[in-house]
Design an enzyme around this catalytic site. Structure first.
Site, short mmCIF file in Angstrom:
data_model
loop_
_atom_site.label_atom_id
_atom_site.label_comp_id
_atom_site.label_asym_id
_atom_site.label_seq_id
_atom_site.Cartn_x
_atom_site.Cartn_y
_atom_site.Cartn_z
N TYR A 112 39.08 53.17 23.95
CA TYR A 112 39.56 51.78 24.01
C TYR A 112 41.08 51.69 23.87
CZ TYR A 112 34.81 49.89 23.55
OH TYR A 112 33.51 49.54 23.75
N LYS A 148 25.16 53.66 -8.75
CA LYS A 148 25.49 52.42 -8.02
C LYS A 148 25.85 52.72 -6.56
CE LYS A 148 30.28 52.75 -9.68
NZ LYS A 148 31.16 52.37 -10.80
C1 LIG Z 1 31.65 53.60 -11.47
C2 LIG Z 1 31.78 53.69 -12.94
C3 LIG Z 1 31.67 54.94 -13.60
C4 LIG Z 1 31.59 56.26 -12.87
O1 LIG Z 1 32.90 56.77 -12.64
P1 LIG Z 1 33.13 58.17 -11.96
O2 LIG Z 1 34.62 58.29 -11.86
O3 LIG Z 1 32.50 58.10 -10.61
O4 LIG Z 1 32.50 59.20 -12.81
C5 LIG Z 1 31.65 54.93 -14.99
N1 LIG Z 1 31.78 53.78 -15.69
C6 LIG Z 1 31.93 52.58 -15.09
C7 LIG Z 1 32.09 51.36 -15.92
C8 LIG Z 1 31.96 52.49 -13.69
O5 LIG Z 1 32.14 51.30 -13.10
#
Ligand SMILES: *Cc1c(COP(=O)(O)O)cnc(C)c1O
Length: 371
Positions: free
Chosen positions: A266, A40
């Site tokens: 800035y 993701k």
């Molecule tokens: C993002 C996510 C993961 C991955 O978690 P990590 O800590 O990056 O391994 C796993 N399960 C769900 C439901 C997630 O939203």
């Protein structure tokens, strides 16, 4: 451009590091446990398609994205591996079915609406994943919904439950071990009860990266890893075993020599108390380096030496103090990556590797190495 040199701000993505991390995580679980790679948010800010292709080549069983359109991008790129969509919304259901994406169904409303769409689209045994809430209180049915969900699904020909899953709230924090063990036990109870009422046994999964490392006894039929694949394990000892996949590099655009009592940037946020040599770098908050990293909080490495960010982070630039560093315009600076942990960089702004990695904007060039 000479070999290995960058010409502009670049996020280098090292696929040999990805493979190393995958093998490391696999070594922590049983050979027959399935592996889901979480890709993701552009594969944690790197390059979703490239990472998914490599994971597919390495033989992962599943990929996961948060939203349907991320899954469609993977299908557009020819990815054939099953894709779990963790957070679908009813407006995505047509797309989900059209692109062979597998939704997480987490509420009564979502379940009813997906069933309706699956029926309207004449589906048979369409794979779905049932999410249970065991304490995170984010998405998922509650334990008290088990009978209802099983009843809804039992004789439905349109859809088939491919898995039942949950998510831990604090798998990286061993002080929360009693809470995590309680979540795991709740999940065991829910999945056993659900499976019995459903009449067949879907896969079960609840471990993320830190779960794999801290609770391997709860791997069930599959595990889900994101951050570990990208080289971070929420723990310094683990980090030493993993290799950062993404390295953010840039080059010095301009060097200034300023006198005492001059200001930089800035709002004149930095004032020199002595003569300084400064370097201007072509990346700023529009590239993902937020203003919270400015004013001495974080630094970059130039020829192996620390150059702190001085003054406010601008939209497209930062200035760093390179006094005493033998460097010139065109030289490389490392923001984070191999040899400079993104976790430590993030900690300078009181945040975590996940946030700085996913913040690197699409404006930054991606370069894949180690193919
Ligand atoms: C993002 C996510 C993961 C991955 O978690 P990590 O800590 O990056 O391994 C796993 N399960 C769900 C439901 C997630 O939203």
């Amino acid at each position: 451009m000479p070999m290995g040199k960058i010409g502009e701000t670049t996020l280098q993505i090292d696929l040999t590091a990805l493979e190393h991390n995958y093998n490391y995580l696999r070594s922590k679980i049983a050979p027959n446990t399935k592996f889901l790679a979480v890709v993701k948010a552009f594969a944690y800010g790197s390059d979703m398609v490239t990472i998914a292709q490599k994971m597919e080549q390495l033989g992962v069983d599943y990929l996961a994205v948060a939203y349907a359109k991320e899954g469609s991008l993977l299908r557009d790129a020819g990815i054939k591996t099953p894709i779990l969509v963790l957070h679908p919304l009813p407006s995505n259901f047509d797309e989900i079915i059209d692109r062979c994406l597998e939704p997480s169904l987490y509420s009564k409303k979502i379940l009813a609406e997906f069933l309706e769409v699956a029926k309207a689209k004449h589906q048979k045994a369409y794979p779905v994943h049932i999410k249970f809430n065991t304490g995170l209180n984010r998405l998922g049915f509650n334990e008290s919904d088990v009978d209802f969900v099983a009843e809804q699904l039992k004789d439905k020909k349109e859809i088939k439950v491919a898995s039942v899953f949950s998510h831990l709230a604090a798998s990286e924090d061993l002080e929360e071990k009693p809470f995590s063990l309680n979540q795991i036990n709740t999940f065991k109870r829910i999945s056993a009860n659900f499976t019995e009422k459903l009449g067949y046994a879907p896969m079960r999964h609840t471990l993320n990266t830190s779960g794999i490392l801290n609770y391997p006894e709860a791997q069930f039929e599959m595990v889900r890893s994101g951050i570990g694949l990208y080289g971070y394990g929420n723990n310094a000892t683990i980090d030493a075993q993993l290799r950062p996949v993404a390295s953010l590099k840039t080059i010095i655009s301009q060097i200034h020599h300023i006198g005492v009592n001059e200001t930089v940037g800035y709002n004149r946020a930095f004032t020199s108390e002595s003569p300084r040599k400064t370097a201007t770098l072509p990346l700023g908050h529009a590239d993902g380096i937020g203003r919270q990293y400015g004013n001495g909080k974080a630094s970059v490495l130039i020829h192996g030496k620390k150059a702190p960010i001085i003054g406010n982070v601008c939209m497209d630039m930062i200035m760093v103090d390179v006094t005493g560093i033998d460097c010139e315009e065109g030289d490389e600076a490392l923001v984070f990556g191999q040899k400079k942990s993104a976790e430590n960089f993030a900690a300078r702004a009181n945040t975590i590797s996940y946030e700085i990695l996913t913040a690197i904007s699409q404006r930054v060039k991606r370069e894949v190495i180690g193919k």
